[in-house]
Design a protein around this motif. Structure first.
Motif, PDB file in Angstrom:
ATOM      1  N   ASP A 185       5.406 -15.139  -5.209  1.00 18.81           N
ATOM      2  CA  ASP A 185       4.810 -14.782  -6.489  1.00 18.81           C
ATOM      3  C   ASP A 185       4.568 -13.274  -6.487  1.00 18.81           C
ATOM      4  OD1 ASP A 185       3.345 -14.395  -8.786  1.00 18.81           O
ATOM      5  OD2 ASP A 185       1.674 -15.706  -8.222  1.00 18.81           O
ATOM      6  N   ALA A 186       5.317 -12.558  -7.321  1.00 27.44           N
ATOM      7  CA  ALA A 186       5.230 -11.099  -7.312  1.00 27.44           C
ATOM      8  C   ALA A 186       3.839 -10.600  -7.656  1.00 27.44           C
ATOM      9  CB  ALA A 186       6.249 -10.517  -8.294  1.00 27.44           C
ATOM     10  N   ALA A 187       3.112 -11.340  -8.487  1.00 30.05           N
ATOM     11  CA  ALA A 187       1.770 -10.905  -8.894  1.00 30.05           C
ATOM     12  C   ALA A 187       0.768 -10.996  -7.739  1.00 30.05           C
ATOM     13  CB  ALA A 187       1.286 -11.746 -10.072  1.00 30.05           C
ATOM     14  N   GLN A 188       1.099 -11.791  -6.716  1.00 30.16           N
ATOM     15  CA  GLN A 188       0.206 -11.956  -5.565  1.00 30.16           C
ATOM     16  C   GLN A 188       0.931 -11.588  -4.266  1.00 30.16           C
ATOM     17  OE1 GLN A 188      -2.940 -12.856  -6.156  1.00 30.16           O
ATOM     18  NE2 GLN A 188      -2.537 -13.149  -8.347  1.00 30.16           N
ATOM     19  N   SER A 189       1.788 -10.612  -4.329  1.00 30.63           N
ATOM     20  CA  SER A 189       2.727 -10.371  -3.236  1.00 30.63           C
ATOM     21  C   SER A 189       2.060  -9.957  -1.925  1.00 30.63           C
ATOM     22  CB  SER A 189       3.747  -9.308  -3.653  1.00 30.63           C
ATOM     23  OG  SER A 189       3.110  -8.104  -4.025  1.00 30.63           O
ATOM     24  N   LEU A 190       0.926  -9.296  -1.969  1.00 27.26           N
ATOM     25  CA  LEU A 190       0.303  -8.819  -0.738  1.00 27.26           C
ATOM     26  C   LEU A 190      -0.283  -9.949   0.102  1.00 27.26           C
ATOM     27  CD1 LEU A 190      -1.462  -5.548  -1.968  1.00 27.26           C
ATOM     28  CD2 LEU A 190       0.659  -5.749  -0.664  1.00 27.26           C
ATOM     29  N   GLN A 191      -0.503 -11.101  -0.506  1.00 27.23           N
ATOM     30  CA  GLN A 191      -1.143 -12.209   0.218  1.00 27.23           C
ATOM     31  C   GLN A 191      -0.265 -12.778   1.328  1.00 27.23           C
ATOM     32  OE1 GLN A 191      -1.707 -15.857  -2.023  1.00 27.23           O
ATOM     33  NE2 GLN A 191       0.186 -15.532  -3.183  1.00 27.23           N
ATOM     34  N   TYR A 192       1.017 -12.473   1.305  1.00 28.80           N
ATOM     35  CA  TYR A 192       1.942 -13.073   2.261  1.00 28.80           C
ATOM     36  C   TYR A 192       2.034 -12.302   3.580  1.00 28.80           C
ATOM     37  CZ  TYR A 192       3.389 -15.251  -2.110  1.00 28.80           C
ATOM     38  OH  TYR A 192       3.398 -15.922  -3.309  1.00 28.80           O
ATOM     39  N   PHE A 193       1.271 -11.213   3.713  1.00 29.72           N
ATOM     40  CA  PHE A 193       1.409 -10.355   4.888  1.00 29.72           C
ATOM     41  C   PHE A 193       0.065 -10.199   5.596  1.00 29.72           C
ATOM     42  CE2 PHE A 193       4.502  -9.237   1.664  1.00 29.72           C
ATOM     43  CZ  PHE A 193       5.690  -9.340   2.376  1.00 29.72           C
ATOM     44  N   GLU A 194       0.102 -10.200   6.925  1.00 34.34           N
ATOM     45  CA  GLU A 194      -1.129 -10.099   7.715  1.00 34.34           C
ATOM     46  C   GLU A 194      -1.612  -8.659   7.835  1.00 34.34           C
ATOM     47  OE1 GLU A 194      -0.345 -11.890  11.475  1.00 34.34           O
ATOM     48  OE2 GLU A 194       0.084 -13.874  10.622  1.00 34.34           O
ATOM     49  N   ASN A 195      -0.673  -7.729   7.976  1.00 35.41           N
ATOM     50  CA  ASN A 195      -1.032  -6.326   8.196  1.00 35.41           C
ATOM     51  C   ASN A 195      -0.524  -5.478   7.039  1.00 35.41           C
ATOM     52  OD1 ASN A 195      -2.018  -6.924  10.912  1.00 35.41           O
ATOM     53  ND2 ASN A 195       0.162  -7.168  11.444  1.00 35.41           N
ATOM     54  N   ILE A 196      -1.453  -4.931   6.280  1.00 32.18           N
ATOM     55  CA  ILE A 196      -1.099  -4.137   5.108  1.00 32.18           C
ATOM     56  C   ILE A 196      -1.393  -2.670   5.404  1.00 32.18           C
ATOM     57  CG2 ILE A 196      -1.511  -3.747   2.648  1.00 32.18           C
ATOM     58  CD1 ILE A 196      -2.515  -6.660   2.502  1.00 32.18           C
ATOM     59  N   HIS A 197      -0.342  -1.853   5.358  1.00 33.05           N
ATOM     60  CA  HIS A 197      -0.476  -0.426   5.640  1.00 33.05           C
ATOM     61  C   HIS A 197      -0.409   0.367   4.346  1.00 33.05           C
ATOM     62  CE1 HIS A 197       0.173  -1.404   9.889  1.00 33.05           C
ATOM     63  NE2 HIS A 197       1.228  -2.125   9.501  1.00 33.05           N
ATOM     64  N   ASP A 198      -1.269   1.383   4.254  1.00 30.11           N
ATOM     65  CA  ASP A 198      -1.277   2.243   3.071  1.00 30.11           C
ATOM     66  C   ASP A 198      -0.116   3.232   3.134  1.00 30.11           C
ATOM     67  OD1 ASP A 198      -3.556   1.067   2.029  1.00 30.11           O
ATOM     68  OD2 ASP A 198      -4.896   2.436   3.093  1.00 30.11           O
ATOM     69  N   HIS A 199       0.477   3.467   1.975  1.00 29.09           N
ATOM     70  CA  HIS A 199       1.607   4.395   1.858  1.00 29.09           C
ATOM     71  C   HIS A 199       1.373   5.282   0.643  1.00 29.09           C
ATOM     72  CE1 HIS A 199       5.747   5.849   1.425  1.00 29.09           C
ATOM     73  NE2 HIS A 199       6.011   5.339   2.619  1.00 29.09           N
ATOM     74  N   ALA A 200       1.826   6.519   0.716  1.00 29.86           N
ATOM     75  CA  ALA A 200       1.757   7.389  -0.461  1.00 29.86           C
ATOM     76  C   ALA A 200       2.560   6.770  -1.600  1.00 29.86           C
ATOM     77  CB  ALA A 200       2.298   8.771  -0.119  1.00 29.86           C
ATOM     78  N   MET A 201       2.242   7.156  -2.829  1.00 32.79           N
ATOM     79  CA  MET A 201       2.946   6.620  -3.996  1.00 32.79           C
ATOM     80  C   MET A 201       4.435   6.906  -3.886  1.00 32.79           C
ATOM     81  SD  MET A 201       0.992   4.977  -6.173  1.00 32.79           S
ATOM     82  CE  MET A 201       1.777   5.098  -7.775  1.00 32.79           C
ATOM     83  N   VAL A 202       5.231   5.876  -4.139  1.00 32.88           N
ATOM     84  CA  VAL A 202       6.685   6.045  -4.143  1.00 32.88           C
ATOM     85  C   VAL A 202       7.173   6.089  -5.588  1.00 32.88           C
ATOM     86  CG1 VAL A 202       6.981   4.911  -1.921  1.00 32.88           C
ATOM     87  CG2 VAL A 202       7.087   3.542  -4.020  1.00 32.88           C
TER      88      VAL A 202
END
Length: 385
Positions: free
Chosen positions: A110-127
């Motif tokens: 689900d693209a609207a909830q895409s971050l939920q599928y990952f254990e480690n979320i790293h911050d990145h500068a705007m692409v």
């Protein structure tokens, strides 16, 4: 393991282009988003999009995959990031998920909830992302140059005929089977790429950056200004500047196309021209169906045209116009700057679905193709909205 390019939750901002295709199938530069990632990584690429479009692209099997927002514009740093990902890691910016690796069912994403599928979320500068249709033409110069390097690295151009006048021939690449005779090719302003079995007819003048797709044709005495892309099986003529024709579309006659994005299977009748600049020289405002309001698109923006739409001869397209999917456009004077999907003319008459399907199939037959059952169902779905 494969790459899966997913449409993010804001895909409707790219209306009308994404009514009939996924974001990953949009063409900018010399390649679609999917083709570009394939070239850069050597990996198989799948596309995840809206359910009514998904059958166009098939499904990826259950496995560990790399999920990438299809709207993200890749560069070397992002490619390196993709190739160094650890399982269950992802990178995100303020807009949302950029890229991540995980084992996930294709159908469950689900693209609207895409971050939920990952254990480690790293911050990145705007692409950089393609968020609105006019972004495609505003980024096209940069991406044409990028794609030229990707597609020609380590390769040798076919010989350029001595009948042509060339400026900076080292930045001109002609694929096998292409025919280019008695043309002016000026690559001092950017590279020029002529695809396989394409034809540039006599008297054509081209200033780069420019890409002519496989099996496409530039008719005699065409005048092309960069940054312009004509995708595969297109026909160009007259004057074209800073525009993209996705593929299988025609602007074969005199008339002006400027700062325009044209979908697939479109046709401009002889003499059709668009305005790309307001008489006041002010910011062009373009209608966004997703936002239900006009949005600023810069000082120059001509027309955004959805797939399967056509104009009558001598049509006059207003600055910052949006023409929907499957429209038969005709009318006196300057045309309205919003023409909804399935319009017959410009006065609120709807193009009957059955007739639209027959007419589109007729146009496809002119290029030895036919309207598939999947395409028919997509168009029926859109027409019923």
């Amino acid at each position: 393991m494969s790459i899966i390019l997913f449409d993010n939750s804001q895909r409707k901002r790219l209306w009308p282009l994404t009514q009939t295709k996924a974001v990953a199938a949009l063409r900018m530069g010399m390649l679609t988003m999917a083709e570009r990632w394939e070239q850069l990584t050597g990996m198989q690429v799948f596309i995840h999009t809206e359910k009514y479009l998904q059958n166009l692209y098939g499904y990826a099997g259950a496995d560990e995959h790399i999920w990438i927002d299809a709207s993200v514009i890749p560069d070397k740093a992002l490619v390196d990031l993709v190739q160094s990902l650890d399982k269950n890691d992802c990178w995100a910016d303020e807009y949302g998920l950029i890229v991540g690796k995980t084992h996930l069912s294709f159908e469950d994403f689900d693209a609207a909830q895409s971050l939920q599928y990952f254990e480690n979320i790293h911050d990145h500068a705007m692409v950089d992302r393609i968020q609105f249709p006019w972004d495609l033409i505003q980024w096209n110069d940069r991406i044409l140059r990028f794609d030229f390097d990707v597609l020609t690295r380590g390769k040798t151009s076919a010989a350029i005929s001595s009948t042509n006048r060339c400026i900076h021939a080292e930045h001109i690449f002609i694929e096998s089977g292409a025919i280019v005779e008695h043309a002016l090719l000026n690559a001092s302003t950017g590279p020029i790429y002529i695809g396989k079995n394409a034809v540039v007819m006599e008297g054509s003048a081209i200033r780069g950056p420019f890409a002519l797709g496989d099996h496409s044709v530039l008719k005699m005495n065409s005048r092309i200004y960069g940054a312009t892309t004509l995708g595969p099986y297109c026909m160009g003529g007259g004057e074209i500047k800073n525009s993209i024709m996705m593929g299988y579309s025609n602007k074969a006659h005199d008339g002006y196309m400027g700062d325009a994005v044209i979908g697939e299977w479109c046709n401009w009748g002889a003499g059709t021209s668009n305005s790309n600049l307001k008489n006041t020289a002010g910011i062009v405002q373009v209608w966004s169906e997703a936002e239900k309001q006009y949005l600023p698109a810069g000082y120059k923006c001509g027309v955004i045209m959805g797939d399967y739409s056509r104009t009558a001869i001598n049509s006059s397209i207003n600055t910052g116009s949006v023409i929907g999917v499957s429209c038969n456009v005709f009318g006196e004077g300057l045309l309205p700057n919003i023409i909804p999907d399935f319009s017959w003319g410009c006065k609120g008459v709807k193009y009957k679905t059955d007739k639209a399907l027959v007419d589109i199939d007729n146009w496809k037959k002119l290029k030895n193709q036919s309207l598939s059952e999947i395409e028919k169902q997509i168009l029926i779905t859109l027409s019923a909205k």
